[in-house]
Enzyme design. Sequence first.
Site, PDB file in Angstrom:
ATOM      1  N   TYR A  56       5.738  -5.384 -10.048  1.00  0.00           N
ATOM      2  CA  TYR A  56       6.945  -4.687  -9.629  1.00  0.00           C
ATOM      3  C   TYR A  56       7.338  -3.780 -10.789  1.00  0.00           C
ATOM      4  CZ  TYR A  56       7.892  -8.051  -5.831  1.00  0.00           C
ATOM      5  OH  TYR A  56       7.831  -8.815  -4.695  1.00  0.00           O
ATOM      6  N   HIS A 116       6.642  -7.891   3.491  1.00  0.00           N
ATOM      7  CA  HIS A 116       7.116  -8.921   2.573  1.00  0.00           C
ATOM      8  C   HIS A 116       7.402 -10.234   3.305  1.00  0.00           C
ATOM      9  CE1 HIS A 116       7.898  -9.011  -1.738  1.00  0.00           C
ATOM     10  NE2 HIS A 116       8.786  -9.943  -1.528  1.00  0.00           N
ATOM     11  N   ASP A 166       7.386  -2.928  -1.163  1.00  0.00           N
ATOM     12  CA  ASP A 166       8.186  -3.170   0.043  1.00  0.00           C
ATOM     13  C   ASP A 166       9.511  -3.873  -0.230  1.00  0.00           C
ATOM     14  OD1 ASP A 166       7.215  -5.677  -0.568  1.00  0.00           O
ATOM     15  OD2 ASP A 166       5.850  -5.793   1.149  1.00  0.00           O
TER      16      ASP A 166
END
Length: 470
Positions: free
Chosen positions: A239, A351, A267
Amino acid sequence: MMKFTRQDVNRHNNRGSCWVSIHGAVYDVTDFLDSHPGGAAVILRCAGKDATEDFDSVHAVELLREALPETALKGYIDSAELVKPENEPDAIDEKQSELDHEGLPLLQSLINLHDFERVAGEKLRATTWAYYSSGADDEITKRNNALAYQKISLRPRILRKISAVNTATEILGYSTTLPVYVCPVGLAKLAHPEGECALAAAAGRDGLVQVLANGSSMPIEKVMRSRTSPNQPIFQQLYVNKDIHKSVETVRRAERSGASAIWYTVDSPMVGKREMDERLNLSVTATDSTAEGQGVAKVMASSISPFIDWEILTWLRKLTDLPIVIKGIQCVEDALLAYEHGVQGIVLSNHGGRSQDTAQSPLLTLLEIRKFAPHLIENKMQIFIDGGIRRGTDVLKAIALGATAVGLGRPFLFSLSGYGEKGVRRMIEILRQEIEMNMVFLGVTSLEELRPEMVNTSRLEKHLIGSVKL
Protein backbone atom coordinates in the site's frame (compact mmCIF):
# COMPACT_ATOMS: atom_id res chain seq x y z
CA MET A 1 18.77 -2.04 34.76
CA MET A 2 16.16 -1.13 37.35
CA LYS A 3 13.56 -3.54 38.69
CA PHE A 4 10.00 -2.28 39.01
CA THR A 5 6.89 -3.36 40.86
CA ARG A 6 3.46 -3.63 39.34
CA GLN A 7 2.51 -0.40 41.09
CA ASP A 8 5.53 1.40 39.61
CA VAL A 9 4.43 0.56 36.09
CA ASN A 10 0.79 1.31 36.78
CA ARG A 11 1.58 4.93 37.65
CA HIS A 12 2.45 5.52 33.98
CA ASN A 13 -1.01 4.82 32.62
CA ASN A 14 -1.89 7.76 30.41
CA ARG A 15 -0.96 9.57 27.22
CA GLY A 16 1.44 11.88 29.03
CA SER A 17 3.43 9.00 30.47
CA CYS A 18 2.73 5.58 29.02
CA TRP A 19 4.65 2.50 30.14
CA VAL A 20 3.94 -1.12 29.30
CA SER A 21 5.58 -4.39 30.22
CA ILE A 22 6.18 -7.04 27.54
CA HIS A 23 7.70 -10.39 28.46
CA GLY A 24 8.96 -8.92 31.72
CA ALA A 25 10.66 -5.89 30.15
CA VAL A 26 9.31 -2.42 30.91
CA TYR A 27 9.12 0.09 28.06
CA ASP A 28 8.32 3.79 27.97
CA VAL A 29 6.25 4.08 24.79
CA THR A 30 5.00 7.62 25.32
CA ASP A 31 6.86 9.02 22.30
CA PHE A 32 5.81 6.05 20.16
CA LEU A 33 2.05 6.45 20.63
CA ASP A 34 1.35 8.73 17.69
CA SER A 35 3.61 6.81 15.29
CA HIS A 36 2.19 3.36 16.11
CA PRO A 37 0.70 2.05 12.82
CA GLY A 38 -2.27 0.62 14.71
CA GLY A 39 -3.04 3.93 16.43
CA ALA A 40 -2.37 5.22 19.94
CA ALA A 41 -5.59 3.78 21.34
CA VAL A 42 -4.36 0.21 20.95
CA ILE A 43 -1.37 0.90 23.20
CA LEU A 44 -3.25 3.11 25.65
CA ARG A 45 -5.58 0.21 26.36
CA CYS A 46 -2.57 -1.46 27.99
CA ALA A 47 -1.05 1.66 29.57
CA GLY A 48 0.50 0.88 32.94
CA LYS A 49 -0.18 -2.85 32.49
CA ASP A 50 1.33 -6.05 31.15
CA ALA A 51 0.82 -5.87 27.36
CA THR A 52 2.41 -9.22 26.51
CA GLU A 53 -0.78 -10.97 25.42
CA ASP A 54 -1.99 -8.09 23.27
CA PHE A 55 1.46 -7.68 21.70
CA ASP A 56 1.96 -11.37 20.99
CA SER A 57 -1.46 -11.69 19.38
CA VAL A 58 -0.40 -9.52 16.41
CA HIS A 59 3.38 -9.04 16.53
CA ALA A 60 6.59 -11.02 16.47
CA VAL A 61 8.93 -10.23 19.38
CA GLU A 62 11.61 -9.09 16.91
CA LEU A 63 9.50 -6.03 16.16
CA LEU A 64 10.38 -4.49 19.54
CA ARG A 65 13.99 -3.98 18.50
CA GLU A 66 12.93 -2.47 15.18
CA ALA A 67 10.21 -0.14 16.45
CA LEU A 68 11.58 1.17 19.76
CA PRO A 69 14.89 2.89 20.51
CA GLU A 70 17.18 1.39 23.15
CA THR A 71 16.32 4.26 25.47
CA ALA A 72 12.69 3.08 25.62
CA LEU A 73 13.72 0.10 27.76
CA LYS A 74 13.45 1.32 31.35
CA GLY A 75 14.11 -1.95 33.18
CA TYR A 76 12.41 -5.17 34.20
CA ILE A 77 9.58 -6.32 36.38
CA ASP A 78 9.59 -9.34 38.67
CA SER A 79 7.53 -12.16 37.14
CA ALA A 80 5.58 -12.50 40.40
CA GLU A 81 4.36 -8.96 39.90
CA LEU A 82 2.71 -9.89 36.62
CA VAL A 83 0.09 -12.13 38.20
CA LYS A 84 -3.28 -10.44 37.64
CA PRO A 85 -5.14 -9.57 40.85
CA GLU A 86 -8.32 -11.54 41.38
CA ASN A 87 -10.43 -8.40 41.35
CA GLU A 88 -9.08 -7.11 38.01
CA PRO A 89 -11.88 -7.44 35.42
CA ASP A 90 -11.40 -9.38 32.21
CA ALA A 91 -11.58 -7.58 28.89
CA ILE A 92 -14.71 -8.13 26.84
CA ASP A 93 -12.73 -10.22 24.38
CA GLU A 94 -11.84 -12.70 27.10
CA LYS A 95 -15.47 -13.79 27.25
CA GLN A 96 -14.79 -15.44 23.92
CA SER A 97 -13.20 -18.87 23.85
CA GLU A 98 -9.44 -19.04 23.40
CA LEU A 99 -8.10 -21.28 20.71
CA ASP A 100 -8.12 -24.71 22.36
CA HIS A 101 -6.97 -27.83 20.54
CA GLU A 102 -9.05 -29.99 22.86
CA GLY A 103 -12.19 -28.21 21.74
CA LEU A 104 -11.47 -28.39 18.01
CA PRO A 105 -13.03 -30.99 15.72
CA LEU A 106 -10.63 -33.52 14.21
CA LEU A 107 -9.17 -32.15 10.99
CA GLN A 108 -10.31 -35.17 8.99
CA SER A 109 -13.89 -34.41 10.00
CA LEU A 110 -13.73 -31.10 8.11
CA ILE A 111 -14.64 -31.85 4.51
CA ASN A 112 -15.11 -28.44 2.87
CA LEU A 113 -13.97 -24.85 3.29
CA HIS A 114 -17.25 -23.84 4.92
CA ASP A 115 -16.45 -26.22 7.79
CA PHE A 116 -13.30 -24.24 8.59
CA GLU A 117 -15.28 -21.01 8.60
CA ARG A 118 -17.80 -22.48 11.03
CA VAL A 119 -15.07 -23.65 13.42
CA ALA A 120 -13.25 -20.31 13.22
CA GLY A 121 -16.49 -18.49 14.01
CA GLU A 122 -16.86 -20.56 17.16
CA LYS A 123 -13.25 -20.38 18.35
CA LEU A 124 -11.89 -16.95 17.43
CA ARG A 125 -12.28 -13.96 19.70
CA ALA A 126 -15.21 -11.76 18.81
CA THR A 127 -13.05 -8.85 17.66
CA THR A 128 -10.82 -11.12 15.57
CA TRP A 129 -13.83 -12.75 13.93
CA ALA A 130 -15.30 -9.33 13.18
CA TYR A 131 -12.06 -8.13 11.58
CA TYR A 132 -11.60 -11.25 9.48
CA SER A 133 -15.17 -11.86 8.37
CA SER A 134 -16.80 -8.45 8.12
CA GLY A 135 -17.72 -6.73 4.87
CA ALA A 136 -18.63 -3.13 4.13
CA ASP A 137 -22.04 -1.66 4.97
CA ASP A 138 -24.79 -4.23 4.28
CA GLU A 139 -22.24 -6.76 2.98
CA ILE A 140 -24.03 -7.00 -0.36
CA THR A 141 -20.77 -7.11 -2.31
CA LYS A 142 -19.31 -9.74 0.02
CA ARG A 143 -22.32 -12.00 -0.61
CA ASN A 144 -22.47 -11.28 -4.35
CA ASN A 145 -18.83 -12.29 -4.79
CA ALA A 146 -19.79 -15.86 -3.92
CA LEU A 147 -23.22 -15.74 -5.60
CA ALA A 148 -21.62 -14.83 -8.93
CA TYR A 149 -19.97 -18.25 -9.10
CA GLN A 150 -23.29 -19.94 -8.31
CA LYS A 151 -24.89 -18.18 -11.29
CA ILE A 152 -22.46 -19.89 -13.66
CA SER A 153 -23.15 -23.49 -14.63
CA LEU A 154 -20.62 -26.08 -15.72
CA ARG A 155 -21.10 -28.01 -18.99
CA PRO A 156 -19.53 -31.43 -18.34
CA ARG A 157 -18.25 -33.62 -21.16
CA ILE A 158 -18.46 -37.43 -21.02
CA LEU A 159 -16.53 -40.46 -22.31
CA ARG A 160 -13.20 -38.61 -22.40
CA LYS A 161 -11.07 -41.42 -20.90
CA ILE A 162 -9.35 -39.31 -18.22
CA SER A 163 -6.65 -41.39 -16.50
CA ALA A 164 -5.01 -38.49 -14.62
CA VAL A 165 -5.21 -34.71 -14.33
CA ASN A 166 -2.51 -32.07 -14.03
CA THR A 167 -3.38 -29.03 -11.89
CA ALA A 168 -0.02 -27.24 -12.24
CA THR A 169 0.46 -23.78 -13.72
CA GLU A 170 2.77 -20.76 -13.41
CA ILE A 171 2.28 -17.46 -11.62
CA LEU A 172 4.66 -14.76 -12.88
CA GLY A 173 6.98 -17.53 -14.05
CA TYR A 174 6.94 -19.44 -10.75
CA SER A 175 5.58 -22.98 -10.69
CA THR A 176 2.57 -23.78 -8.55
CA THR A 177 0.83 -27.13 -8.09
CA LEU A 178 -2.61 -25.51 -8.11
CA PRO A 179 -4.05 -22.40 -9.82
CA VAL A 180 -4.50 -21.03 -6.29
CA TYR A 181 -2.42 -18.61 -4.22
CA VAL A 182 -2.55 -17.20 -0.70
CA CYS A 183 -3.99 -13.68 -0.79
CA PRO A 184 -2.31 -10.98 1.31
CA VAL A 185 -4.16 -11.38 4.61
CA GLY A 186 -3.06 -9.14 7.48
CA LEU A 187 -2.77 -9.91 11.18
CA ALA A 188 -2.71 -13.68 10.69
CA LYS A 189 -1.19 -14.01 14.17
CA LEU A 190 -4.65 -13.32 15.57
CA ALA A 191 -5.65 -16.72 14.21
CA HIS A 192 -2.55 -18.63 15.33
CA PRO A 193 0.75 -17.73 17.06
CA GLU A 194 2.74 -18.71 13.95
CA GLY A 195 0.63 -16.44 11.74
CA GLU A 196 2.03 -15.79 8.28
CA CYS A 197 4.96 -18.12 9.00
CA ALA A 198 2.57 -21.07 9.21
CA LEU A 199 1.01 -19.98 5.92
CA ALA A 200 4.47 -19.87 4.33
CA ALA A 201 5.35 -23.33 5.66
CA ALA A 202 2.11 -24.85 4.34
CA ALA A 203 2.42 -23.08 0.98
CA GLY A 204 5.92 -24.45 0.54
CA ARG A 205 5.00 -28.02 1.39
CA ASP A 206 2.02 -27.95 -0.98
CA GLY A 207 3.69 -25.98 -3.76
CA LEU A 208 1.65 -22.77 -3.64
CA VAL A 209 2.57 -19.10 -3.92
CA GLN A 210 1.98 -16.71 -1.00
CA VAL A 211 1.45 -12.96 -1.17
CA LEU A 212 2.60 -11.41 2.12
CA ALA A 213 0.36 -8.64 3.43
CA ASN A 214 1.65 -5.11 3.89
CA GLY A 215 0.16 -5.41 7.38
CA SER A 216 1.68 -8.80 8.15
CA SER A 217 1.96 -9.59 11.84
CA MET A 218 5.28 -11.33 11.14
CA PRO A 219 8.31 -9.56 9.65
CA ILE A 220 9.12 -10.61 6.12
CA GLU A 221 12.55 -11.87 7.17
CA LYS A 222 10.98 -14.35 9.56
CA VAL A 223 8.41 -15.44 6.98
CA MET A 224 11.16 -16.06 4.44
CA ARG A 225 12.99 -18.24 6.96
CA SER A 226 9.77 -20.25 7.44
CA ARG A 227 9.68 -21.42 3.84
CA THR A 228 9.79 -25.18 3.44
CA SER A 229 10.61 -25.52 -0.24
CA PRO A 230 13.76 -24.50 -2.17
CA ASN A 231 13.28 -21.24 -4.11
CA GLN A 232 9.74 -20.93 -2.76
CA PRO A 233 8.37 -17.60 -4.06
CA ILE A 234 6.82 -15.03 -1.76
CA PHE A 235 5.39 -11.82 -3.17
CA GLN A 236 5.12 -8.58 -1.18
CA GLN A 237 1.90 -6.58 -1.05
CA LEU A 238 2.29 -2.80 -1.06
CA TYR A 239 0.00 0.00 0.00
CA VAL A 240 1.38 3.46 -0.70
CA ASN A 241 1.81 5.12 2.66
CA LYS A 242 1.03 8.76 3.37
CA ASP A 243 4.70 8.90 4.33
CA ILE A 244 6.18 7.81 1.00
CA HIS A 245 9.52 6.98 2.64
CA LYS A 246 7.84 4.11 4.50
CA SER A 247 6.68 2.65 1.20
CA VAL A 248 10.20 2.96 -0.18
CA GLU A 249 11.48 1.02 2.82
CA THR A 250 8.80 -1.66 2.37
CA VAL A 251 9.95 -2.26 -1.20
CA ARG A 252 13.63 -2.13 -0.30
CA ARG A 253 13.10 -4.54 2.59
CA ALA A 254 11.18 -6.91 0.34
CA GLU A 255 14.01 -6.86 -2.19
CA ARG A 256 16.65 -7.49 0.49
CA SER A 257 14.62 -10.39 1.87
CA GLY A 258 14.24 -12.07 -1.49
CA ALA A 259 10.62 -11.30 -2.40
CA SER A 260 9.80 -12.19 -6.00
CA ALA A 261 7.22 -9.53 -6.94
CA ILE A 262 5.34 -6.48 -5.69
CA TRP A 263 1.52 -6.64 -5.54
CA TYR A 264 0.42 -3.04 -5.41
CA THR A 265 -3.07 -2.85 -3.88
CA VAL A 266 -5.33 -0.03 -5.07
CA ASP A 267 -8.90 -1.00 -4.15
CA SER A 268 -8.80 0.54 -0.66
CA PRO A 269 -7.64 4.17 -0.87
CA MET A 270 -9.61 4.43 2.34
CA VAL A 271 -11.15 1.77 4.55
CA GLY A 272 -14.73 0.69 3.99
CA LYS A 273 -17.38 1.00 6.70
CA ARG A 274 -17.12 -2.45 8.27
CA GLU A 275 -19.80 -2.15 10.89
CA MET A 276 -19.36 -5.47 12.68
CA ASP A 277 -15.68 -4.67 13.17
CA GLU A 278 -16.43 -1.18 14.45
CA ARG A 279 -19.17 -2.25 16.87
CA LEU A 280 -16.94 -4.73 18.67
CA ASN A 281 -13.89 -2.54 19.05
CA LEU A 282 -13.37 -1.21 22.54
CA SER A 283 -13.03 2.52 23.16
CA VAL A 284 -10.14 3.62 25.34
CA THR A 285 -11.81 6.28 27.43
CA ALA A 286 -10.33 5.56 30.84
CA THR A 287 -6.82 6.46 29.69
CA ASP A 288 -7.49 8.86 26.83
CA SER A 289 -10.67 10.90 26.82
CA THR A 290 -10.06 11.94 23.20
CA ALA A 291 -9.95 8.36 21.87
CA GLU A 292 -12.73 7.14 19.63
CA GLY A 293 -13.69 3.52 19.13
CA GLN A 294 -12.66 2.35 15.68
CA GLY A 295 -12.58 -1.05 14.10
CA VAL A 296 -9.28 -2.87 13.60
CA ALA A 297 -9.55 -2.39 9.84
CA LYS A 298 -9.99 1.37 10.09
CA VAL A 299 -6.99 1.71 12.36
CA MET A 300 -4.84 -0.53 10.16
CA ALA A 301 -5.71 1.42 7.00
CA SER A 302 -5.27 4.88 8.48
CA SER A 303 -1.81 5.30 6.95
CA ILE A 304 -2.81 4.53 3.33
CA SER A 305 -2.55 7.48 0.96
CA PRO A 306 -5.59 8.20 -1.23
CA PHE A 307 -3.75 10.95 -3.11
CA ILE A 308 -2.23 8.88 -5.90
CA ASP A 309 -2.92 8.21 -9.57
CA TRP A 310 -1.50 6.11 -12.40
CA GLU A 311 1.78 8.02 -12.24
CA ILE A 312 2.59 6.09 -9.07
CA LEU A 313 3.49 3.17 -11.34
CA THR A 314 6.27 5.24 -12.90
CA TRP A 315 7.60 5.90 -9.39
CA LEU A 316 7.35 2.23 -8.48
CA ARG A 317 9.06 1.06 -11.66
CA LYS A 318 11.98 3.40 -10.96
CA LEU A 319 12.16 2.01 -7.44
CA THR A 320 12.32 -1.70 -8.28
CA ASP A 321 12.91 -4.16 -11.10
CA LEU A 322 10.61 -6.75 -9.51
CA PRO A 323 7.47 -7.74 -11.43
CA ILE A 324 4.49 -5.52 -10.57
CA VAL A 325 0.91 -6.68 -10.18
CA ILE A 326 -1.96 -4.26 -9.57
CA LYS A 327 -4.49 -5.66 -7.14
CA GLY A 328 -7.96 -4.16 -7.15
CA ILE A 329 -9.10 -3.81 -10.78
CA GLN A 330 -12.90 -3.52 -10.81
CA CYS A 331 -13.81 -2.65 -14.42
CA VAL A 332 -12.55 -3.37 -17.93
CA GLU A 333 -11.52 0.27 -18.46
CA ASP A 334 -8.97 0.07 -15.64
CA ALA A 335 -7.81 -3.35 -16.81
CA LEU A 336 -6.92 -1.72 -20.14
CA LEU A 337 -5.11 1.16 -18.42
CA ALA A 338 -3.09 -1.32 -16.36
CA TYR A 339 -2.11 -3.15 -19.54
CA GLU A 340 -1.08 0.13 -21.18
CA HIS A 341 1.11 0.91 -18.17
CA GLY A 342 3.01 -2.34 -18.66
CA VAL A 343 2.33 -4.20 -15.43
CA GLN A 344 2.99 -7.92 -15.34
CA GLY A 345 -0.37 -8.82 -13.87
CA ILE A 346 -3.69 -7.57 -12.49
CA VAL A 347 -5.97 -8.88 -9.78
CA LEU A 348 -9.69 -8.50 -10.33
CA SER A 349 -10.76 -7.75 -6.77
CA ASN A 350 -13.09 -5.61 -4.69
CA HIS A 351 -11.16 -6.34 -1.50
CA GLY A 352 -13.42 -9.22 -0.57
CA GLY A 353 -16.40 -6.89 -0.28
CA ARG A 354 -14.61 -4.97 2.47
CA SER A 355 -14.27 -1.59 0.73
CA GLN A 356 -17.20 -0.24 -1.30
CA ASP A 357 -20.47 -2.07 -0.84
CA THR A 358 -22.52 -2.85 -3.99
CA ALA A 359 -19.34 -2.84 -6.12
CA GLN A 360 -19.67 -5.51 -8.81
CA SER A 361 -18.18 -8.97 -8.33
CA PRO A 362 -14.71 -9.68 -9.77
CA LEU A 363 -16.19 -12.52 -11.84
CA LEU A 364 -18.43 -9.97 -13.57
CA THR A 365 -15.36 -7.85 -14.28
CA LEU A 366 -13.75 -10.90 -15.88
CA LEU A 367 -16.79 -11.25 -18.16
CA GLU A 368 -16.46 -7.55 -19.05
CA ILE A 369 -12.89 -8.19 -20.16
CA ARG A 370 -13.95 -11.22 -22.21
CA LYS A 371 -16.62 -9.17 -23.97
CA PHE A 372 -15.00 -5.77 -24.47
CA ALA A 373 -11.23 -6.43 -24.37
CA PRO A 374 -10.62 -10.14 -25.05
CA HIS A 375 -7.08 -9.46 -26.23
CA LEU A 376 -6.07 -8.86 -22.60
CA ILE A 377 -6.65 -12.55 -21.86
CA GLU A 378 -4.34 -13.65 -24.66
CA ASN A 379 -1.38 -11.37 -23.94
CA LYS A 380 1.49 -11.77 -21.47
CA MET A 381 -0.21 -9.80 -18.69
CA GLN A 382 -1.59 -12.39 -16.29
CA ILE A 383 -5.08 -11.98 -14.87
CA PHE A 384 -5.80 -13.11 -11.31
CA ILE A 385 -9.07 -13.00 -9.44
CA ASP A 386 -10.18 -13.26 -5.82
CA GLY A 387 -13.30 -12.84 -3.70
CA GLY A 388 -15.93 -15.42 -2.75
CA ILE A 389 -14.08 -18.53 -3.99
CA ARG A 390 -14.93 -21.49 -1.76
CA ARG A 391 -15.11 -24.53 -4.05
CA GLY A 392 -13.00 -26.32 -6.60
CA THR A 393 -15.75 -25.62 -9.13
CA ASP A 394 -15.33 -21.87 -8.47
CA VAL A 395 -11.63 -22.17 -9.31
CA LEU A 396 -12.29 -24.02 -12.57
CA LYS A 397 -14.96 -21.55 -13.67
CA ALA A 398 -12.53 -18.64 -13.25
CA ILE A 399 -9.77 -20.45 -15.13
CA ALA A 400 -12.13 -21.44 -17.96
CA LEU A 401 -13.08 -17.77 -18.40
CA GLY A 402 -9.47 -16.63 -18.71
CA ALA A 403 -7.99 -16.20 -15.23
CA THR A 404 -4.44 -17.45 -14.64
CA ALA A 405 -5.03 -18.30 -11.00
CA VAL A 406 -7.35 -17.42 -8.12
CA GLY A 407 -6.60 -16.02 -4.69
CA LEU A 408 -8.14 -17.05 -1.38
CA GLY A 409 -7.86 -14.92 1.74
CA ARG A 410 -10.39 -15.60 4.47
CA PRO A 411 -10.35 -19.41 3.96
CA PHE A 412 -6.63 -19.49 4.72
CA LEU A 413 -7.17 -17.50 7.92
CA PHE A 414 -10.07 -19.72 8.95
CA SER A 415 -8.08 -22.91 8.35
CA LEU A 416 -5.16 -21.43 10.30
CA SER A 417 -7.40 -20.72 13.31
CA GLY A 418 -6.50 -23.14 16.07
CA TYR A 419 -4.94 -25.69 13.73
CA GLY A 420 -1.92 -23.80 12.40
CA GLU A 421 0.00 -25.22 9.45
CA LYS A 422 -1.83 -28.57 9.64
CA GLY A 423 -5.18 -26.84 9.20
CA VAL A 424 -3.95 -24.90 6.19
CA ARG A 425 -2.61 -28.06 4.57
CA ARG A 426 -5.90 -29.87 5.19
CA MET A 427 -7.79 -27.01 3.51
CA ILE A 428 -5.45 -27.13 0.50
CA GLU A 429 -5.93 -30.90 0.32
CA ILE A 430 -9.71 -30.47 0.20
CA LEU A 431 -9.50 -27.83 -2.51
CA ARG A 432 -7.08 -29.95 -4.53
CA GLN A 433 -9.43 -32.95 -4.37
CA GLU A 434 -12.38 -30.83 -5.52
CA ILE A 435 -10.40 -29.35 -8.43
CA GLU A 436 -9.12 -32.72 -9.60
CA MET A 437 -12.53 -34.40 -9.34
CA ASN A 438 -14.30 -31.67 -11.30
CA MET A 439 -11.64 -31.64 -14.00
CA VAL A 440 -12.52 -35.29 -14.62
CA PHE A 441 -16.21 -34.38 -14.80
CA LEU A 442 -15.40 -31.67 -17.34
CA GLY A 443 -13.34 -34.08 -19.39
CA VAL A 444 -10.00 -32.23 -19.20
CA THR A 445 -6.56 -33.45 -18.22
CA SER A 446 -4.90 -30.05 -17.67
CA LEU A 447 -5.81 -26.46 -16.92
CA GLU A 448 -4.83 -25.46 -20.46
CA GLU A 449 -7.76 -27.51 -21.77
CA LEU A 450 -10.33 -25.45 -19.88
CA ARG A 451 -12.34 -23.29 -22.30
CA PRO A 452 -15.16 -20.69 -22.04
CA GLU A 453 -17.57 -23.10 -23.73
CA MET A 454 -17.27 -25.39 -20.71
CA VAL A 455 -19.32 -22.92 -18.65
CA ASN A 456 -22.74 -21.35 -19.12
CA THR A 457 -22.55 -17.69 -18.11
CA SER A 458 -25.98 -16.54 -19.33
CA ARG A 459 -27.39 -15.86 -15.87
CA LEU A 460 -24.43 -13.66 -14.98
CA GLU A 461 -23.98 -12.01 -18.37
CA LYS A 462 -27.39 -10.37 -18.14
CA HIS A 463 -25.83 -8.09 -15.54
CA LEU A 464 -23.25 -6.75 -18.02
CA ILE A 465 -23.82 -3.15 -19.02
CA GLY A 466 -24.87 -2.63 -22.64
CA SER A 467 -21.84 -0.66 -23.76
CA VAL A 468 -18.47 0.39 -22.46
CA LYS A 469 -16.51 3.40 -23.72
CA LEU A 470 -12.93 2.23 -24.18
